[in-house]
Write an enzyme that holds these catalytic residues in place. Structure first.
Site, PDB file in Angstrom:
ATOM      1  N   CYS A 200       0.837  -1.206   0.000  1.00 15.53           N
ATOM      2  CA  CYS A 200       0.000   0.000   0.000  1.00 15.53           C
ATOM      3  C   CYS A 200       0.879   1.265   0.000  1.00 15.53           C
ATOM      4  O   CYS A 200       1.561   1.530  -0.969  1.00 15.53           O
ATOM      5  CB  CYS A 200      -0.990  -0.038   1.162  1.00 15.53           C
ATOM      6  SG  CYS A 200      -2.380   1.108   0.945  1.00 15.53           S
TER       7      CYS A 200
ATOM      8  N   HIS B 168      -3.671  -5.270   0.574  1.00 12.90           N
ATOM      9  CA  HIS B 168      -3.142  -5.709   1.875  1.00 12.90           C
ATOM     10  C   HIS B 168      -3.127  -7.238   1.974  1.00 12.90           C
ATOM     11  O   HIS B 168      -4.144  -7.851   2.306  1.00 12.90           O
ATOM     12  CB  HIS B 168      -3.985  -5.121   3.013  1.00 12.90           C
ATOM     13  CG  HIS B 168      -3.780  -3.655   3.201  1.00 12.90           C
ATOM     14  ND1 HIS B 168      -2.799  -3.137   4.013  1.00 12.90           N
ATOM     15  CD2 HIS B 168      -4.406  -2.588   2.655  1.00 12.90           C
ATOM     16  CE1 HIS B 168      -2.835  -1.818   3.973  1.00 12.90           C
ATOM     17  NE2 HIS B 168      -3.802  -1.456   3.146  1.00 12.90           N
TER      18      HIS B 168
ATOM     19  N   GLU C 177      -1.877  -8.998   4.245  1.00 11.26           N
ATOM     20  CA  GLU C 177      -1.883  -9.448   5.644  1.00 11.26           C
ATOM     21  C   GLU C 177      -3.283  -9.659   6.200  1.00 11.26           C
ATOM     22  O   GLU C 177      -3.447 -10.309   7.242  1.00 11.26           O
ATOM     23  CB  GLU C 177      -1.109  -8.454   6.518  1.00 11.26           C
ATOM     24  CG  GLU C 177      -1.768  -7.108   6.749  1.00 11.26           C
ATOM     25  CD  GLU C 177      -1.527  -6.075   5.641  1.00 11.26           C
ATOM     26  OE1 GLU C 177      -1.731  -4.881   5.890  1.00 11.26           O
ATOM     27  OE2 GLU C 177      -1.141  -6.483   4.516  1.00 11.26           O
TER      28      GLU C 177
END
Length: 525
Positions: A85, A181, A183
């Site tokens: 990001c 993202h 994660e």
């Protein structure tokens, strides 16, 4: 034994709410990592000697003049770099690409990216196939700005309809950028991408495993403590319990645990702590029954912050008194975990804001002339629990819902009295017991009962009674930063209410709290 810190990833934090999640995902893969602020020096990075670097997300705009930048050394260190990001945007901008400010066309939430080029980061990963036969990935976006031109040497790996560079790569230098993202769980194959980065691209071995962490911790404790004695404040909570077990393995009876029963614990909790750690595991425990001392100190005090401070001060005084009796103790053990370390670093730089005062044992007297032992300071909470299981602690204890440090002191609203605590203990035990029986306990993130210092009229048989009110609280949350109230079945709530009112003399009404966070907090005080 492999050194569990030999292979490691450095994560640079630009302020994203997801940064700790990246670290937890890398650890889950089996690789050690640390989380540092973005403005680290070249010397610090060299000393840490990471096998790879991740540039995390952040709320700033790369297009702003004073926005944070990665240290230039990141791109000359000769190790793989992954920008996520904001991390991708600053990487692009710093290496000669361009970033434009988003004007009303950012991407927030679910998106599907189409892979255009093969990349080591996305090897053998796809969620679907596009009409043109290209792999599609379900991802989670959260960005306004976007890369409008990638740096020289990079290729476009993936795009969306509104984001021409959703992923980019320079395979020769092993530099990668993703606008989404990986994660978060909404990015379905995100963990596999991070595995590719940590294990394949950075060539890290997966040595970070519970058994190895325990072995390493015990060895380090033995070296640090030697033949000295250690004192630990054991609360029965997850962190102090795991510290107690590690120290017991490392130094045996040279550990003295001080268990302070403040009269604010759950039903039978003090006895359970003594039975488990004293009788079952054979630890040396000093049991201090200080119920009256805590209640006397809080008498007449209704303010939540003041109650927290009183509870903290009385605990410190008692612990200080007990530690002076352990004349040979040279070390004080604490259950500090990695988020505490990150948080205190944040507050040192002025970036953290305290909403409720913390009730860790961090407020121990400055004049305690002891060394500090913190065997969990590298670990996240989920890692502490896994280590606890490996050490033989029961699952039910390790995965119990969170319980505040001040205990019932902040679940009895207003002034705390023994009568109120006793009623609350019984009501809470019924609620939790029924949650277990209905197989709902593990389906909610936290559940508890609150005592309201108001009387309400009730009818029992032919008579009226005028007794106290309790509120049930149950929430569902991923990170405890935000939470939804749990939609428990009406018949279940009715059963709990009936049992509390019928079985506990002194409670005439049960209500259910349907407030979300925000605007309400999870705990009432």
């Amino acid at each position: 034994m492999n050194n569990i810190h030999d292979h490691k990833i450095l994560i640079l934090d630009f302020g994203s709410q997801y940064t700790q999640l990246i670290a937890r995902r890398i650890r889950e893969i089996g690789v050690y990592c640390e989380l540092w602020a973005w403005d680290v020096s070249e010397e610090q990075i060299k000393e840490f000697a990471p096998n790879g670097i991740i540039l995390a997300g952040g709320p700033e705009s790369v297009t702003a003049k004073d926005s944070p930048r990665a240290p230039e050394y990141v791109f000359t260190a000769g190790v793989p770099v992954l920008g996520i990001c904001y991390g991708m945007q600053t990487m692009s901008e710093q290496l000669g690409g361009k970033v434009i400010q988003g004007v009303g066309e950012g991407e927030f939430g679910y998106a599907q990216v189409e892979l255009q080029t093969q990349s080591e980061l996305f090897k053998s990963i796809e969620d679907a196939i596009s009409d043109s036969g290209k792999p599609l990935l379900d991802v989670w976006m959260s960005h306004g700005d976007k890369v409008s031109e990638i740096p020289e040497g990079f290729v476009t790996v993936a795009n969306t309809e509104t984001c021409p560079y959703a992923a980019m790569a320079n395979e020769e230098k092993k530099f990668y950028g993703v606008q989404f993202h990986p994660e978060v769980t909404h990015t379905r194959q995100g963990k596999r991408m991070l595995e590719h980065f940590a294990l394949d691209i950075c060539q890290c071995d997966a040595n970070w495993k519970p058994a190895s962490i325990i072995e390493d911790a015990i060895e380090r404790l033995k070296q640090q403590i030697g033949d000295d004695e250690v004192i630990l404040g054991l609360s029965g909570g997850v962190d102090s319990s795991v510290v107690a077990m590690l120290l017991h393995r490392a130094i045996g009876d040279k550990l003295t645990c001080v268990f302070v029963d403040n009269g604010l614990l759950r039903l039978n909790e003090a006895q359970q702590v003594m039975d488990m750690f004293g009788d079952h595991f054979g630890l040396n425990i000093v049991h201090v029954d200080a119920e009256n001392r805590f209640l006397d100190a809080m008498a007449g005090e209704a303010d939540p912050e003041a109650k927290r401070k009183i509870i903290g001060h009385v605990f410190v005084d008692i612990f200080d008194e007990e530690s002076k009796k352990c004349v040979n103790a040279k070390w004080l053990a604490q259950g500090t975990i990695y988020p505490d370390v990150i948080e205190s670093a944040g507050s040192a730089t002025g970036k953290a804001h305290v909403i409720k005062s913390h009730h860790n044992v961090g407020g121990l007297p400055d004049d305690m002339e002891m060394g500090l032992v913190e065997p969990l300071r590298e670990l996240f909470k989920d890692e502490v629990r896994k280590i606890g299981l490996e050490l033989g602690l029961p699952y039910d204890m390790l995965y119990r819902h969170p319980f505040p440090g001040p205990g019932l002191g902040v679940r009895v609203l207003g002034e705390v009295k023994k009568e109120y605590c006793d009623l609350l203990r019984l009501a809470d035990a019924i609620f939790i017991e029924e949650l277990h029986k209905a197989d709902l306990y593990n389906k909610v993130s936290q559940a508890f009962t609150v005592f309201l210092p108001v009387r309400s009229v009730g009818v029992m048989g032919d008579g009226r009674k005028y007794d106290w009110v309790v509120s049930l609280r149950a929430v569902e949350t991923i990170d405890f930063m935000t939470a939804h109230w749990a939609h428990l079945p009406y018949d279940f709530l009715g059963r709990v209410s009936n049992r509390i009112i019928n079985e506990i003399d002194g409670i005439s009404r049960v209500v259910y709290d349907i407030s979300g966070k925000p605007p309400a907090t999870i705990e009432w005080e």
